[in-house]
Scaffold this motif. Structure first.
Motif, mmCIF file in Angstrom:
data_model
loop_
_atom_site.group_PDB
_atom_site.id
_atom_site.type_symbol
_atom_site.label_atom_id
_atom_site.label_comp_id
_atom_site.label_asym_id
_atom_site.label_seq_id
_atom_site.Cartn_x
_atom_site.Cartn_y
_atom_site.Cartn_z
ATOM 1 N N ASP A 61 0.913 -1.128 -0.075
ATOM 2 C CA ASP A 61 0.111 0.052 -0.108
ATOM 3 C C ASP A 61 1.044 1.117 -0.081
ATOM 4 O OD1 ASP A 61 -2.466 -1.349 0.206
ATOM 5 O OD2 ASP A 61 -2.045 -1.560 2.224
ATOM 6 N N LEU A 63 1.238 5.883 -0.506
ATOM 7 C CA LEU A 63 0.755 7.100 -0.731
ATOM 8 C C LEU A 63 1.643 8.097 -1.480
ATOM 9 C CD1 LEU A 63 -1.357 9.470 0.309
ATOM 10 C CD2 LEU A 63 0.227 9.710 2.215
ATOM 11 N N ILE A 69 -4.016 7.146 -2.832
ATOM 12 C CA ILE A 69 -3.620 5.925 -2.189
ATOM 13 C C ILE A 69 -4.022 4.665 -3.010
ATOM 14 C CG2 ILE A 69 -4.412 4.557 0.077
ATOM 15 C CD1 ILE A 69 -5.145 7.152 1.406
ATOM 16 N N LYS A 71 -2.281 0.384 -4.350
ATOM 17 C CA LYS A 71 -1.234 -0.783 -4.107
ATOM 18 C C LYS A 71 -0.569 -0.763 -5.476
ATOM 19 C CE LYS A 71 -4.093 -4.220 -1.544
ATOM 20 N NZ LYS A 71 -3.307 -4.141 -0.359
ATOM 21 N N GLU A 89 -8.355 1.912 -5.312
ATOM 22 C CA GLU A 89 -8.993 0.836 -4.462
ATOM 23 C C GLU A 89 -10.044 -0.051 -5.164
ATOM 24 O OE1 GLU A 89 -12.026 1.097 -0.870
ATOM 25 O OE2 GLU A 89 -10.340 2.483 -0.654
ATOM 26 N N ASP A 107 0.766 1.148 6.095
ATOM 27 C CA ASP A 107 -0.438 1.866 6.666
ATOM 28 C C ASP A 107 -0.435 3.040 6.236
ATOM 29 O OD1 ASP A 107 -2.894 1.877 7.866
ATOM 30 O OD2 ASP A 107 -1.960 1.934 9.825
ATOM 31 N N VAL A 108 -1.081 3.566 5.098
ATOM 32 C CA VAL A 108 -1.341 4.866 4.657
ATOM 33 C C VAL A 108 -2.336 5.731 4.984
ATOM 34 C CG1 VAL A 108 0.448 4.436 2.675
ATOM 35 C CG2 VAL A 108 -1.945 4.243 2.518
ATOM 36 N N THR A 109 -3.519 4.733 5.519
ATOM 37 C CA THR A 109 -4.724 5.430 6.038
ATOM 38 C C THR A 109 -4.459 5.999 7.466
ATOM 39 O OG1 THR A 109 -5.545 3.272 7.184
ATOM 40 C CG2 THR A 109 -5.977 4.013 4.728
ATOM 41 N N SER A 110 -3.660 5.669 8.306
ATOM 42 C CA SER A 110 -3.399 6.508 9.544
ATOM 43 C C SER A 110 -2.464 7.728 9.372
ATOM 44 C CB SER A 110 -2.788 5.456 10.583
ATOM 45 O OG SER A 110 -1.601 5.167 10.275
#
Length: 113
Positions: A61, A63, A69, A71, A89, A107-110
């Protein structure tokens, strides 16, 4: 006689021979501060980013600098261009992104600390 020779070798009162030494010392301190607070941290950040990009692999994943964002679908290692294909996505869209524009892997969402 020796006293008169020493008087000739000594700097004249009011001359600024010590001022040049102080100026050189101040310039050295300023260069040291620039190195510690600007040059060295930028070099370390550049090395961390290079290590991040060298560990990039298919399925990670990512950014991008543009805020996308996705893959990693494919990594292309040409001599002149280093590109990766990023799948968004939905899985239907694929973007070609320059490898150096990847800013985070994993972990690009946090939010990053």
């Amino acid at each position: 006689m020796t006293l008169s020779l020493l008087a000739l070798l000594a700097p004249a009162p009011g001359s600024s021979s010590g001022g040049m030494t102080i100026l050189i010392g101040q310039i050295a301190v300023i260069i040291g501060i620039f190195y510690l607070f600007i040059i060295r941290p930028q070099g370390q950040a550049r090395k961390r980013h290079a290590a991040l990009l060298s560990g990039l692999k298919k399925g990670d994943d990512v950014l991008t600098a543009g805020g996308v964002i996705g893959k990693v679908k494919d990594i292309k290692e040409a001599t002149d261009k280093k590109e990766i294909r990023v799948t968004i996505e939905s899985g239907t869209s694929t973007l070609v992104v320059e490898r150096s524009r990847i800013i985070r892997v994993g972990d690009v969402t946090s939010p990053q600390a």
